[in-house]
Design an enzyme around this catalytic site. Structure first.
Site, mmCIF file in Angstrom:
data_model
loop_
_atom_site.group_PDB
_atom_site.id
_atom_site.type_symbol
_atom_site.label_atom_id
_atom_site.label_comp_id
_atom_site.label_asym_id
_atom_site.label_seq_id
_atom_site.Cartn_x
_atom_site.Cartn_y
_atom_site.Cartn_z
ATOM 1 N N HIS A 14 23.692 -80.970 108.894
ATOM 2 C CA HIS A 14 23.758 -79.573 108.464
ATOM 3 C C HIS A 14 25.163 -79.040 108.716
ATOM 4 O O HIS A 14 25.784 -79.346 109.743
ATOM 5 C CB HIS A 14 22.725 -78.756 109.251
ATOM 6 C CG HIS A 14 22.607 -77.337 108.803
ATOM 7 N ND1 HIS A 14 23.509 -76.366 109.198
ATOM 8 C CD2 HIS A 14 21.705 -76.717 108.006
ATOM 9 C CE1 HIS A 14 23.153 -75.216 108.669
ATOM 10 N NE2 HIS A 14 22.073 -75.395 107.934
ATOM 11 N N ASP A 16 26.510 -76.237 109.750
ATOM 12 C CA ASP A 16 26.755 -75.576 111.040
ATOM 13 C C ASP A 16 26.751 -76.581 112.178
ATOM 14 O O ASP A 16 27.514 -76.450 113.140
ATOM 15 C CB ASP A 16 25.700 -74.499 111.297
ATOM 16 C CG ASP A 16 25.807 -73.329 110.337
ATOM 17 O OD1 ASP A 16 26.924 -73.050 109.862
ATOM 18 O OD2 ASP A 16 24.772 -72.698 110.049
ATOM 19 N N LYS A 17 25.905 -77.596 112.089
ATOM 20 C CA LYS A 17 25.844 -78.601 113.153
ATOM 21 C C LYS A 17 27.038 -79.541 113.112
ATOM 22 O O LYS A 17 27.456 -80.065 114.146
ATOM 23 C CB LYS A 17 24.537 -79.392 113.051
ATOM 24 C CG LYS A 17 23.408 -78.747 113.815
ATOM 25 C CD LYS A 17 23.698 -78.725 115.308
ATOM 26 C CE LYS A 17 23.137 -77.467 115.946
ATOM 27 N NZ LYS A 17 23.722 -77.167 117.239
ATOM 28 N N GLU A 42 36.442 -73.615 118.078
ATOM 29 C CA GLU A 42 35.482 -73.362 117.008
ATOM 30 C C GLU A 42 35.959 -74.022 115.717
ATOM 31 O O GLU A 42 37.154 -74.217 115.501
ATOM 32 C CB GLU A 42 35.296 -71.863 116.811
ATOM 33 C CG GLU A 42 34.793 -71.187 118.086
ATOM 34 C CD GLU A 42 34.177 -69.829 117.848
ATOM 35 O OE1 GLU A 42 33.754 -69.566 116.711
ATOM 36 O OE2 GLU A 42 34.132 -69.045 118.798
ATOM 37 N N GLU A 55 41.217 -71.522 121.474
ATOM 38 C CA GLU A 55 42.153 -71.398 122.584
ATOM 39 C C GLU A 55 41.910 -72.524 123.575
ATOM 40 O O GLU A 55 40.780 -72.743 124.007
ATOM 41 C CB GLU A 55 41.978 -70.054 123.305
ATOM 42 C CG GLU A 55 42.082 -68.837 122.394
ATOM 43 C CD GLU A 55 40.798 -68.553 121.642
ATOM 44 O OE1 GLU A 55 40.879 -68.346 120.405
ATOM 45 O OE2 GLU A 55 39.732 -68.556 122.265
ATOM 46 N N LYS A 164 16.756 -79.782 107.034
ATOM 47 C CA LYS A 164 16.159 -78.750 107.880
ATOM 48 C C LYS A 164 14.682 -79.062 108.080
ATOM 49 O O LYS A 164 14.029 -79.634 107.204
ATOM 50 C CB LYS A 164 16.271 -77.363 107.237
ATOM 51 C CG LYS A 164 17.605 -76.679 107.387
ATOM 52 C CD LYS A 164 17.510 -75.247 106.849
ATOM 53 C CE LYS A 164 18.758 -74.447 107.167
ATOM 54 N NZ LYS A 164 18.605 -73.028 106.746
ATOM 55 N N PHE A 230 17.374 -81.578 96.089
ATOM 56 C CA PHE A 230 18.339 -81.138 97.098
ATOM 57 C C PHE A 230 19.429 -82.210 97.154
ATOM 58 O O PHE A 230 19.442 -83.048 98.029
ATOM 59 C CB PHE A 230 17.624 -80.968 98.440
ATOM 60 C CG PHE A 230 18.478 -80.463 99.579
ATOM 61 C CD1 PHE A 230 19.819 -80.112 99.422
ATOM 62 C CD2 PHE A 230 17.926 -80.336 100.847
ATOM 63 C CE1 PHE A 230 20.586 -79.655 100.485
ATOM 64 C CE2 PHE A 230 18.672 -79.879 101.927
ATOM 65 C CZ PHE A 230 20.008 -79.546 101.745
ATOM 66 N N ASP A 238 27.036 -75.364 101.511
ATOM 67 C CA ASP A 238 27.031 -74.168 102.346
ATOM 68 C C ASP A 238 28.092 -74.337 103.415
ATOM 69 O O ASP A 238 28.143 -75.372 104.087
ATOM 70 C CB ASP A 238 25.640 -73.996 102.987
ATOM 71 C CG ASP A 238 25.476 -72.662 103.696
ATOM 72 O OD1 ASP A 238 26.336 -71.776 103.516
ATOM 73 O OD2 ASP A 238 24.485 -72.517 104.433
ATOM 74 N N ALA A 239 28.934 -73.347 103.593
ATOM 75 C CA ALA A 239 29.962 -73.421 104.631
ATOM 76 C C ALA A 239 29.318 -73.514 106.011
ATOM 77 O O ALA A 239 28.230 -72.985 106.253
ATOM 78 C CB ALA A 239 30.879 -72.192 104.559
ATOM 79 N N ARG A 244 26.414 -70.985 114.897
ATOM 80 C CA ARG A 244 25.511 -70.208 114.039
ATOM 81 C C ARG A 244 24.057 -70.636 114.158
ATOM 82 O O ARG A 244 23.196 -70.067 113.505
ATOM 83 C CB ARG A 244 25.950 -70.300 112.573
ATOM 84 C CG ARG A 244 26.927 -69.212 112.188
ATOM 85 C CD ARG A 244 26.861 -68.872 110.708
ATOM 86 N NE ARG A 244 26.998 -70.026 109.843
ATOM 87 C CZ ARG A 244 27.658 -69.982 108.670
ATOM 88 N NH1 ARG A 244 28.232 -68.860 108.276
ATOM 89 N NH2 ARG A 244 27.726 -71.050 107.911
ATOM 90 N N LYS A 245 23.774 -71.620 114.984
ATOM 91 C CA LYS A 245 22.395 -72.086 115.127
ATOM 92 C C LYS A 245 21.894 -71.857 116.562
ATOM 93 O O LYS A 245 21.271 -72.715 117.182
ATOM 94 C CB LYS A 245 22.299 -73.567 114.745
ATOM 95 C CG LYS A 245 22.325 -73.767 113.240
ATOM 96 C CD LYS A 245 21.059 -73.241 112.578
ATOM 97 C CE LYS A 245 21.111 -73.277 111.065
ATOM 98 N NZ LYS A 245 21.854 -72.125 110.502
ATOM 99 N N LYS A 265 32.728 -74.719 124.225
ATOM 100 C CA LYS A 265 33.122 -73.892 125.373
ATOM 101 C C LYS A 265 33.029 -74.691 126.667
ATOM 102 O O LYS A 265 32.005 -75.321 126.938
ATOM 103 C CB LYS A 265 32.214 -72.665 125.468
ATOM 104 C CG LYS A 265 32.318 -71.728 124.278
ATOM 105 C CD LYS A 265 31.339 -70.570 124.396
ATOM 106 C CE LYS A 265 31.436 -69.640 123.184
ATOM 107 N NZ LYS A 265 30.438 -68.546 123.252
ATOM 108 N N LYS A 269 32.854 -70.770 130.808
ATOM 109 C CA LYS A 269 32.273 -69.822 129.861
ATOM 110 C C LYS A 269 30.781 -69.711 130.153
ATOM 111 O O LYS A 269 29.991 -70.605 129.833
ATOM 112 C CB LYS A 269 32.492 -70.284 128.421
ATOM 113 C CG LYS A 269 33.951 -70.451 128.028
ATOM 114 C CD LYS A 269 34.652 -69.110 127.910
ATOM 115 C CE LYS A 269 36.052 -69.271 127.330
ATOM 116 N NZ LYS A 269 36.785 -67.988 127.268
ATOM 117 N N ASP A 271 28.513 -68.072 128.840
ATOM 118 C CA ASP A 271 27.647 -68.161 127.664
ATOM 119 C C ASP A 271 26.883 -69.478 127.673
ATOM 120 O O ASP A 271 25.712 -69.535 127.303
ATOM 121 C CB ASP A 271 28.482 -68.108 126.381
ATOM 122 C CG ASP A 271 28.784 -66.694 125.938
ATOM 123 O OD1 ASP A 271 28.130 -65.767 126.423
ATOM 124 O OD2 ASP A 271 29.691 -66.528 125.109
#
Length: 378
Positions: A14, A16-17, A42, A55, A164, A230, A238-239, A244-245, A265, A269, A271
């Site tokens: 995918h 995003d992955k 990123e 960074e 998916k 598909f 898709d970009a 995003r996941k 990260k 971090k 997060d």
């Protein structure tokens, strides 16, 4: 009243992955050489193109471009017909040094590590699945992982990397698992493959290999490529973007989410690192039989070396007062960034292992450890 809950997952191909995996591959490469490095990397990807930004503060060199190409190769993007080819795609690198303000907020002169960002992080555990994950996300992740495996192993030789999965669980009134209500799989494939062949192959080689047949009945809805063919997928369809996941990465929407992403990260971090320790805390509480399910919230401020608040929600399943559970957390866990890094050994290159099919519920990861359960038992 029918009680349904749905979660989704995605395959390694995918878009995003892809971005997440490149971000974490870069992180691992850097901290292999410099465990103290500060990394916030990123990735953006679209048709035959990858942009790497962020960074980084380190004195070591890693080849960002070759790392990105290596990830694409491992996933299986080796043909321009797939929309991106690891050998020929354009890779652009826009990495700069971490700002001094952030660096000095994290690395204090007295050796204390401050949180690398502000924010709220959540951990969760439940007695549903054997790995203390919610059923829906656990099955969705396992289906996605199986979908990639049958592609890599040539069990189904016409699949392409993007895909998916989605699972809807029906619960009894008591909250226990009743049945699987819906299974949805969308998978990229070569041209000229008819939908009936895809449906038959995925039912036999993916669904039947993952899902307990006792959970499927004549009313279970199974959708495979419901939109039809598909063929165009991955970054061409898709970009893709790092982070995003976040719901697929965590608990599939079964609990709250603070909004922070994980991949790319380093462990200062919070997060990422605080979400990991929050999972360990929640799992410890549930495994110690203090509650049937538990959500843990931690809050941090950039530059501060301790959490601003700790909150738990046991959804009225607790066996002792929640304040007593918080007391046990404070007695047994060091929730400073330094303490979390030490507890979970987060300055070693383990992050690519987390990136696909969920960051939680995998027994080999340190935050899944049950080493503190005895300290919590009553």
């Amino acid at each position: 009243m029918q009680h349904l809950f749905t979660s989704e997952s995605v395959t390694e191909g995918h878009p995003d992955k892809i971005a997440d995996q490149i971000s974490d591959a870069i992180l691992d490469a850097i901290i292999t050489l410099d465990p103290q490095a500060k990394v916030a990397c990123e990735v953006f990807t679209t048709t035959d193109y990858i942009l790497i930004g962020g960074e980084v503060r380190t004195n070591v060199f890693v080849d960002y471009e070759q790392i990105a190409r290596g990830v694409l190769k491992r996933i299986g993007y080796n043909n321009i017909d797939y929309g991106i080819d690891y050998q020929t795609c354009q890779v652009e690198v826009k990495i700069h040094e971490q700002s001094n303000e952030i660096f000095h907020g994290v690395e204090k002169s007295n050796g204390i590590i401050g949180a690398g960002d502000q924010g709220i992080m959540f951990g969760y555990a439940t007695k549903e699945a054997n790995n203390f994950m919610p059923y829906a996300i656990d099955y969705a992740n396992k289906l996605a992982a199986r979908l990639s495996k049958v592609r890599h192993d040539k069990i189904i030789n016409y699949l392409r990397p993007d895909g998916k999965t989605q699972v809807t669980i029906e619960y009894n009134q008591s909250g226990s698992l009743k049945r699987i209500h819906t299974i949805l799989i969308s998978t990229q494939h070569d041209p000229n493959i008819d939908i009936q062949t895809i449906e038959n192959d995925l039912k036999k080689n993916v669904i039947d290999q993952v899902i307990d047949p006792e959970l499927i009945d004549e009313k279970t809805l199974i959708y495979i490529n419901p939109s039809g063919s598909f063929i165009v997928g991955g970054p061409h369809g898709d970009a893709g973007l790092t982070g995003r996941k976040i719901i697929a990465d965590t608990y599939g929407g079964s609990c709250a989410h603070g909004g922070g992403a994980f991949s790319g990260k380093d462990s200062t971090k919070v997060d990422r690192s605080a979400a990991y320790i929050a999972r360990k805390i929640a799992k410890t509480i549930v495994c110690a039989d203090l509650a049937d399910k538990c959500q843990v919230q931690l809050a941090y401020a950039i530059g501060i070396d301790h959490p601003l608040s700790i909150n738990i929600d046991t959804f009225k399943t607790n066996k002792i007062d929640e304040q007593l559970i918080i007391n046990k957390i404070n007695q047994n866990f060091d929730l400073t960034p330094s303490g979390i890094i030490k507890e979970l050994d987060l300055q070693t290159p383990i992050f690519q292992k987390t990136t696909i099919y969920g960051h939680f519920g995998k027994g080999h990861l340190a935050w899944e450890s049950l080493d503190k359960v005895n300290q919590f038992k009553i």
